[in-house]
Scaffold this active site. Structure first.
Site, PDB file in Angstrom:
ATOM      1  N   ASP A  63       0.850  -1.200   0.000  1.00 60.80           N
ATOM      2  CA  ASP A  63       0.000   0.000   0.000  1.00 60.80           C
ATOM      3  C   ASP A  63       0.884   1.248   0.000  1.00 60.80           C
ATOM      4  OD1 ASP A  63      -1.811   2.144   0.675  1.00 60.80           O
ATOM      5  OD2 ASP A  63      -3.218   0.614   1.347  1.00 60.80           O
ATOM      6  N   SER A 113      -7.004   4.449  -1.700  1.00 58.06           N
ATOM      7  CA  SER A 113      -6.852   2.990  -1.711  1.00 58.06           C
ATOM      8  C   SER A 113      -8.119   2.196  -2.001  1.00 58.06           C
ATOM      9  CB  SER A 113      -6.288   2.507  -0.373  1.00 58.06           C
ATOM     10  OG  SER A 113      -4.970   2.945  -0.210  1.00 58.06           O
ATOM     11  N   GLU A 290      -4.716  -7.352  16.757  1.00 58.39           N
ATOM     12  CA  GLU A 290      -4.735  -6.067  17.464  1.00 58.39           C
ATOM     13  C   GLU A 290      -6.164  -5.529  17.418  1.00 58.39           C
ATOM     14  OE1 GLU A 290      -2.386  -3.687  19.008  1.00 58.39           O
ATOM     15  OE2 GLU A 290      -1.424  -5.638  19.224  1.00 58.39           O
TER      16      GLU A 290
HETATM   17 ZN   LIG Z   1      -2.923   6.245   2.144  1.00 58.64          ZN
END
Ligand SMILES: [Zn+2]
Length: 556
Positions: A63, A113, A290
């Protein structure tokens, strides 16, 4: 130009480093560029495309891993292993086929994204901010979703009887993993607490619920990442961090619902239980390590309950998925490269990228490229730049130290117009902004009528002479002050190996990635997943492919 080249070669000759491994495209250990070039050409000529249908696909997404990030991470990785750095290659850079991906969203020049991942896994570009719905759906309009869902690669894989997996270092409900299985008008709807009151009242499903209730085939075989709080009821203390709580308003414990689906559904949240997973006994595993995102790799060892690395999660996922003789489709995201960049920290971003490369290496060591297509790409870039004229082997996170006037190694940092040293890495935007606009009374610069030399610069930059720019907490300077550094709009690379990898060539729209993977699987290119999809002939495959790079070039 000639002097620079000659100087660089002299500097290279003086520079001794650990012998580079012998792989295609690697720098020659003996600095014999002529012989190395001939070897690389011989390897390129011997390259034969694998036209058999793919059995498995692993889609790796770094990413925010733009090309500057790849180059800088390659150098950091090489330097961490004692080399000069520039000669190094990350694991995925050794794959034989490379293309460029145009990443813009249907409505944004510089993308985000959820829109980019929708393009990658559905074959259609869409708006920034929505997940696997078409570009007609306005952000936040849950009523517009129905009938506008885009079938994802993973839904088609399930329809073909393949096993499917999603692995990430972010929350498992974040944009990149979410686009693989969820269809929604707002990427932030990770739990029902984040839906609008109307959407909640209407029973629109949040992303965590869409994961657990995913109707494709028999559901995901592997989902590893973070985001426990989106799966636990509001008020439930987190098992690892008691100060954190679940946030679901519907009172449902989605981890318990996952376990209840069958005796072979497992849920794990710590390293001990992750390590104890037996691939033979674990056909459906939800791992949430998490309450929010996983730790950055450099902080992972301090985690309270222990947390697997991206490479470890990737290996476990492959061991579980490959038990299906029909094959598998796996997405692995290095999700926090992006977060390091947004924070203005090249240190964090590059260490995440190095771990991402380790995950690719671990996968390549366990799959056979004869039957498994491995695709490595980024969803978008960031504004990181690699600049100045640092000498060979200069620490990538350090100050620019150029060779001396004769091109020999030096230890004197380059100085800017105000007499201060500067770093090789910088950002166009972000929190590392050092200047103060009230100290630039001359205002915005304009192109002069005739060339002038900028002089008299006295302020606007920090004094880095006694600053450790390689420290984990250092923020690279940015030109524009923003709380969060932004994405970059230039193309990113696609690296591929295995059956169908030769389809990754030329400059392509990002949505091409889906269509190339569908072609590599020899699935029906029309996109109707439910239809019986007999293996098409080679001619049918060719007919469904886009015109070749050369055909398109000469058709203009
Ligand atoms: Zn970003």
């Amino acid at each position: 130009m000639r002097e620079i080249a000659a100087g660089a070669l002299r500097a290279l000759a003086l520079c001794a480093w650990i012998a580079a491994p012998a792989f295609a495209g690697g720098a020659p250990a003996d600095e014999d560029w002529q012989a190395a070039g001939r070897r690389a050409v011989a390897e390129a000529r011997a390259l034969a495309p694998n036209v058999r249908p793919a059995k498995n696909v692993i889609l790796f997404v770094g990413d925010g891993m733009g090309i500057a990030t790849v180059t800088a991470a390659r150098i950091l990785d090489g330097q961490l292993r004692g080399g000069s750095g520039e000669e190094n290659l990350l694991a995925f850079e050794k794959l034989p086929y490379v293309a460029l991906s145009k990443t813009y969203n249907s409505n944004q020049q510089v993308p985000e994204s959820s829109g980019t991942m929708t393009a990658i896994v559905t074959g259609s570009k869409t708006r920034a901010g929505v997940l696997s719905v078409d570009s007609s759906v306005p952000i936040g309009d849950y009523r517009a979703v129905k009938g506008h869902e885009l079938t994802t690669l993973f839904e088609r894989a399930e329809a073909h009887g393949l096993s499917t997996g999603v692995v990430t270092t972010t929350t498992i409900t974040h944009a990149t993993p979410g686009a693989c299985y969820a269809h929604t008008a707002e990427r932030d709807w990770e739990s029902d607490a984040r839906l609008t009151p109307e959407a909640r009242a209407d029973g629109f499903k949040d992303i965590a619920r869409q994961l657990v209730e995913w109707p494709a085939g028999d559901g995901l075989e592997v989902a590893f990442g973070g985001g426990r709080s989106f799966f636990l009821p509001a008020g439930t203390p987190d098992p690892e961090h008691p100060q954190a709580h679940g946030e679901r308003l519907d009172g449902r414990d989605l981890t318990a619902e996952w376990r209840a689906r069958s005796p072979k559904h497992r849920y794990v949240w710590n390293r001990r239980d992750f390590d104890a997973l037996d691939p033979a006994e674990s056909p459906h595993v939800l791992g949430l390590f998490e309450p929010g995102h996983l730790n950055f790799e450099v902080q992972r060892e301090q985690d309270v309950a222990g947390e697997p690395s991206l490479a470890e999660m990737t290996v476990k996922a492959i061991e579980i998925l490959r038990r299906n003789p029909r094959g598998f489709a796996l997405m692995v995201e290095g999700g926090r490269i992006d977060h390091g960049h947004h924070a203005g920290s090249a240190y964090l971003a590059l260490h995440e990228a190095v771990e991402f490369s380790a995950a690719v290496a671990a996968a390549l060591a366990r799959v056979d490229l004869a039957d498994t297509l491995v695709v490595v790409t980024a969803d978008h870039s960031h504004t990181l730049t690699i600049s100045g004229y640092p000498q060979r082997g200069n620490p990538i996170l350090g100050l620019v130290v150029p060779p001396d006037a004769r091109g020999n190694p030096s230890s004197a940092p380059a100085l800017d117009l105000s007499g201060l040293p500067y770093t090789t890495l910088g950002y166009a935007t972000g929190p590392g902004y050092p200047g103060a606009s009230d100290q630039q009374p001359e205002g915005a610069k304009r192109l002069p009528h005739k060339p002038t030399k900028v002089t008299g610069v006295r302020s606007g930059r920090p004094d880095l002479r006694n600053v450790d720019t390689q420290a984990p907490t250092f923020l690279q300077e940015s030109a524009v002050p923003l709380a969060s550094e932004t994405h970059g709009g230039e193309d990113v690379a696609i690296y591929a190996g295995g059956p169908g990898a030769q389809l990754f060539h030329g400059v392509q729209e990002q949505s091409y990635i889906y269509h190339a993977i569908v072609a590599a699987f020899a699935w029906d290119a029309s996109g109707t997943a439910a239809r019986s999809e007999a293996q098409p002939s080679e001619d049918q495959r060719n007919a469904s492919a886009r015109p070749s790079f050369w055909q398109r070039l000469f058709a203009r």
